[in-house]
Structures are given as C-alpha cells and as structure tokens.
Design a protein around this motif. Structure first.
Motif, mmCIF file in Angstrom:
data_model
loop_
_atom_site.group_PDB
_atom_site.id
_atom_site.type_symbol
_atom_site.label_atom_id
_atom_site.label_comp_id
_atom_site.label_asym_id
_atom_site.label_seq_id
_atom_site.Cartn_x
_atom_site.Cartn_y
_atom_site.Cartn_z
ATOM 1 N N ALA A 17 0.834 -1.206 0.000
ATOM 2 C CA ALA A 17 0.000 0.000 0.000
ATOM 3 C C ALA A 17 0.868 1.256 0.000
ATOM 4 C CB ALA A 17 -0.940 -0.007 1.197
ATOM 5 N N GLU A 18 1.910 1.269 0.795
ATOM 6 C CA GLU A 18 2.812 2.430 0.845
ATOM 7 C C GLU A 18 3.493 2.666 -0.500
ATOM 8 O OE1 GLU A 18 3.427 4.695 3.208
ATOM 9 O OE2 GLU A 18 2.146 3.780 4.736
ATOM 10 N N LEU A 19 4.016 1.596 -1.118
ATOM 11 C CA LEU A 19 4.714 1.797 -2.388
ATOM 12 C C LEU A 19 3.736 2.150 -3.493
ATOM 13 C CD1 LEU A 19 4.871 -0.522 -4.856
ATOM 14 C CD2 LEU A 19 5.969 -1.795 -3.063
ATOM 15 N N ARG A 20 2.506 1.637 -3.430
ATOM 16 C CA ARG A 20 1.492 1.976 -4.436
ATOM 17 C C ARG A 20 1.148 3.467 -4.369
ATOM 18 N NH1 ARG A 20 -4.279 1.790 -4.905
ATOM 19 N NH2 ARG A 20 -4.901 1.132 -6.973
ATOM 20 N N VAL A 21 0.935 3.981 -3.170
ATOM 21 C CA VAL A 21 0.631 5.409 -3.015
ATOM 22 C C VAL A 21 1.816 6.251 -3.483
ATOM 23 C CG1 VAL A 21 0.214 7.232 -1.323
ATOM 24 C CG2 VAL A 21 -1.143 5.125 -1.248
ATOM 25 N N ALA A 22 3.037 5.872 -3.101
ATOM 26 C CA ALA A 22 4.225 6.617 -3.539
ATOM 27 C C ALA A 22 4.342 6.586 -5.060
ATOM 28 C CB ALA A 22 5.480 6.033 -2.894
ATOM 29 N N GLY A 23 4.058 5.434 -5.666
ATOM 30 C CA GLY A 23 4.109 5.318 -7.118
ATOM 31 C C GLY A 23 3.089 6.213 -7.801
ATOM 32 N N TRP A 24 1.843 6.210 -7.298
ATOM 33 C CA TRP A 24 0.798 7.071 -7.872
ATOM 34 C C TRP A 24 1.215 8.537 -7.765
ATOM 35 C CZ3 TRP A 24 -4.597 6.903 -9.370
ATOM 36 C CH2 TRP A 24 -5.040 5.627 -9.713
ATOM 37 N N ARG A 25 1.647 8.947 -6.578
ATOM 38 C CA ARG A 25 1.975 10.360 -6.369
ATOM 39 C C ARG A 25 3.123 10.823 -7.243
ATOM 40 N NH1 ARG A 25 1.224 10.438 0.177
ATOM 41 N NH2 ARG A 25 -1.055 10.644 0.134
ATOM 42 N N THR A 26 4.066 9.931 -7.514
ATOM 43 C CA THR A 26 5.221 10.298 -8.337
ATOM 44 C C THR A 26 4.896 10.206 -9.830
ATOM 45 O OG1 THR A 26 6.694 9.499 -6.590
ATOM 46 C CG2 THR A 26 7.658 9.789 -8.782
ATOM 47 N N ARG A 44 -6.603 2.833 3.038
ATOM 48 C CA ARG A 44 -7.755 2.498 2.189
ATOM 49 C C ARG A 44 -7.429 1.313 1.291
ATOM 50 N NH1 ARG A 44 -10.370 6.238 -2.444
ATOM 51 N NH2 ARG A 44 -12.126 4.887 -2.925
ATOM 52 N N PHE A 45 -6.213 1.287 0.726
ATOM 53 C CA PHE A 45 -5.818 0.181 -0.130
ATOM 54 C C PHE A 45 -5.683 -1.113 0.674
ATOM 55 C CE2 PHE A 45 -2.535 -2.309 -2.421
ATOM 56 C CZ PHE A 45 -3.294 -2.617 -3.536
ATOM 57 N N VAL A 46 -5.145 -1.032 1.882
ATOM 58 C CA VAL A 46 -5.043 -2.226 2.737
ATOM 59 C C VAL A 46 -6.442 -2.780 3.009
ATOM 60 C CG1 VAL A 46 -4.425 -3.063 5.048
ATOM 61 C CG2 VAL A 46 -2.828 -1.617 3.773
ATOM 62 N N ARG A 47 -7.398 -1.896 3.293
ATOM 63 C CA ARG A 47 -8.782 -2.358 3.524
ATOM 64 C C ARG A 47 -9.359 -3.009 2.277
ATOM 65 N NH1 ARG A 47 -8.498 2.331 6.343
ATOM 66 N NH2 ARG A 47 -9.567 3.602 4.785
ATOM 67 N N TRP A 48 -9.051 -2.455 1.090
ATOM 68 C CA TRP A 48 -9.512 -3.061 -0.159
ATOM 69 C C TRP A 48 -8.906 -4.454 -0.324
ATOM 70 C CZ3 TRP A 48 -6.758 -4.617 -4.512
ATOM 71 C CH2 TRP A 48 -7.536 -4.990 -5.606
ATOM 72 N N LEU A 49 -7.599 -4.586 -0.051
ATOM 73 C CA LEU A 49 -6.955 -5.889 -0.153
ATOM 74 C C LEU A 49 -7.610 -6.902 0.785
ATOM 75 C CD1 LEU A 49 -3.153 -5.050 -0.388
ATOM 76 C CD2 LEU A 49 -4.525 -6.235 -2.101
ATOM 77 N N ASP A 50 -8.024 -6.435 1.951
ATOM 78 C CA ASP A 50 -8.669 -7.329 2.917
ATOM 79 C C ASP A 50 -9.975 -7.909 2.388
ATOM 80 O OD1 ASP A 50 -6.644 -7.050 4.757
ATOM 81 O OD2 ASP A 50 -7.684 -5.516 5.941
#
Length: 173
Positions: A17-26, A44-50
């Motif tokens: 989730a952290e790397l996905r958000v960093a990737g989107w923002r960059t 939010r992404f972690v909850r979606w994965l759950d």
C-alpha cells in the motif's frame, strides 16, 4: 540489484500500500488532480486488499535485504465493451508499481516477466493492460517490453478529472 519475485502474502499489504501510493503520487503528478493524489491513503488500499477472496495473481519484488521494491497484480481480462467479450481469453496486468527510488534497476522488468509467466501458466491467450496517456515512463517501458498501443482508448474519472488511458496488447511467453 538482486531482486526476488514471490507471491504476495497478507503480511505484505501495508508495504504494498505504501509503495502503491508513492508510485501514484510520483508517476501521476501533473496527470491527475493534485488534491486526489495528496488524498490517497495506504490504509484504504489495505482495507480493499482485505476484501479480496485471495491474493492469487499478486506478486511482490523484494531486494536482497528483504525490502519490498515492487508489486504487480494480474488476472483475467476485464472486458471493456458492452458485450463482455472483448478480450475473451486474454489476461490482464491490472497494476504494476515500483518504489520510485527503485525505478530503472530492473524491478519492473522482473515483475512484468513474472506476471507474464503467471498468466501463461493459466493459458491466457495474450496480455492486455491500460496505461495513463502522458505517463511517458510507463509508455516507454511497455513499448520496450513488446506491448505497443493497440488503438483502444478510454477515459476514467479520477477525482475531478477525466483521465485518458490507452490499452496495450502483446504476447505471453
């Protein structure tokens, strides 16, 4: 850089989730509304994965030191026409994100190759994926990997903007 690819586990969710958000923002800065990118939440992404019934098709790349460097998700192609038959039998790369500090060292190539192998092992006919128009780094990456644009485009609402995407199609091993 030493890179190992393995199936994602539940324990990887927070780091992915952290790397996905960093990737989107960059990658999408200037291509998507800043307020949308700034409001992205790893939680939010972690909850979606759950909510996923399984993590089948989710792969992670990690460095020799164990640090997570990338994530990819693949599965059956999600038809994008009203009949639901466009791309029948094809696989789709839903997402591929690499930590921005690991761009250009082979993490994305390794994840793409492993995703192609995963799809081929499940006997999908071809690989399809969508790329945001204007994401020149990703467009070059996929072209170099033998995934050229196939002429299909769509728009998706991202925050307050309509964002154009182009579909790319290529062979599986």
């Amino acid at each position: 850089m030493d890179i190992a690819i393995r199936p994602m586990t539940e324990g990887d969710a927070a780091a992915v989730a952290e790397l996905r958000v960093a990737g989107w923002r960059t990658a999408y800065r200037g291509l998507m509304p800043a307020e949308f990118l700034d409001g992205l939440s790893p939680g939010r992404f972690v909850r979606w994965l759950d909510t996923r019934p399984s993590l089948d098709g989710h792969l992670v790349a990690h460095r020799a030191d164990g640090e997570l460097a990338g994530w990819a998700s693949s599965g059956p192609y999600r038809a994008d026409d009203a009949s639901g038959t466009d791309g029948d039998g094809d696989g789709e790369l839903y997402a591929l994100y690499v930590r921005p500090d690991a761009w250009g060292v082979g993490v994305g190539r390794a994840l793409l190759a492993a995703s192609r192998d995963w799809l081929a092992a499940r006997e999908y006919a071809r690989l399809r994926l969508w790329v945001v128009v204007g994401n020149e780094r990703a467009q070059r990456f996929y072209t170099a990997a033998g995934l050229p644009p196939d002429g299909r485009r769509r728009e998706e609402r991202i925050g307050t903007a309509l964002v154009a995407e182009e579909r790319r199609t290529g062979p599986l091993p």
